[in-house]
Design an enzyme around this catalytic site. Structure first.
Site, PDB file in Angstrom:
ATOM      1  N   TYR A  77       4.125  -1.776  56.377  1.00 58.23           N
ATOM      2  CA  TYR A  77       4.488  -2.828  57.327  1.00 58.23           C
ATOM      3  C   TYR A  77       4.032  -2.416  58.719  1.00 58.23           C
ATOM      4  O   TYR A  77       4.207  -1.266  59.118  1.00 58.23           O
ATOM      5  CB  TYR A  77       6.011  -3.013  57.370  1.00 58.23           C
TER       6      TYR A  77
ATOM      7  N   HIS B 293       6.302  -9.663  56.027  1.00 54.65           N
ATOM      8  CA  HIS B 293       5.860  -9.061  54.769  1.00 54.65           C
ATOM      9  C   HIS B 293       4.966  -7.866  55.071  1.00 54.65           C
ATOM     10  O   HIS B 293       4.378  -7.770  56.144  1.00 54.65           O
ATOM     11  CB  HIS B 293       5.087 -10.084  53.931  1.00 54.65           C
TER      12      HIS B 293
ATOM     13  N   LYS C 210      -1.939  -9.236  50.704  1.00 53.58           N
ATOM     14  CA  LYS C 210      -2.029  -7.919  51.325  1.00 53.58           C
ATOM     15  C   LYS C 210      -3.473  -7.426  51.235  1.00 53.58           C
ATOM     16  O   LYS C 210      -4.233  -7.886  50.398  1.00 53.58           O
ATOM     17  CB  LYS C 210      -1.100  -6.925  50.620  1.00 53.58           C
TER      18      LYS C 210
END
EC number: 4.6.1.16
Length: 179
Positions: free
Chosen positions: A115, A123, A154
């Site tokens: 993060y 997220h 991601k």
């Protein structure tokens, strides 16, 4: 153990076991800084968090029998149970010291999820897989990992640990892009 940096207060004690450690009191500051996961009235620290916080002089780890444990003893303890632990720890420490919040990434196909800011509000941005230079990776492995990371929004990062004693880490990031 007393710590001069916190006004001479005793450090939080952490009972070490195979899966990490448990802190049963005085852990509010650790939790506020996103270390560990609270379960009932204890804070569970994963093995990487346990070693890192010990190295920084923020917890006092001990065996279930109450014997103190050093950083080196913790590294050996977790390495025996998790091959490649030291390489993973080098990456964990590097990312944490760069200001990232680092959590387990197994659910997303990596060692860590990372993060950039408050994990309670955003997220994770990256899924990180840790490898050593002699690790063989096929193109298929990299594509699969990149696509999985993309499917959960991601970026996939490969952290190549050149040396665990004098840490040198090369980070390589892949993104899935449709043309």
């Amino acid at each position: 153990m007393l710590c001069a940096g916190n006004g001479g207060k005793e450090l939080p004690r952490a009972k070490v076991f195979e899966g990490g450690s448990l802190v049963s009191k005085d852990y509010e500051d650790l939790k506020r800084r996103y270390f560990g996961t609270e379960h009932g009235n204890v804070l569970f620290l994963d093995p990487f968090e346990t070693v890192y916080l010990t190295e920084k002089g923020e917890i006092d780890p001990e065996t279930p029998e109450g014997e103190p444990m050093s950083v080196e003893e913790l590294l050996s303890f977790f390495e025996r149970r998790r091959p490649g632990f030291r390489a993973g720890y080098v990456v964990y420490r590097d990312l944490t010291e760069r200001g990232y919040v680092v959590k387990s990434g197994f659910k997303y196909g990596g060692r860590f999820r990372v993060y950039e800011e408050d994990p309670d509000r955003e997220h994770s941005k990256y899924v990180v897989r840790v490898v050593e230079p002699d690790t063989e990776l096929s193109t298929r492995d990299v594509l699969r990992a990149t696509r999985l990371a993309h499917s959960v929004r991601k970026d996939f990062v490969l952290a190549v640990v050149e040396d665990v004693e004098e840490p040198r880490i090369e980070y390589v990031m892949w993104r899935w892009k449709r043309l």
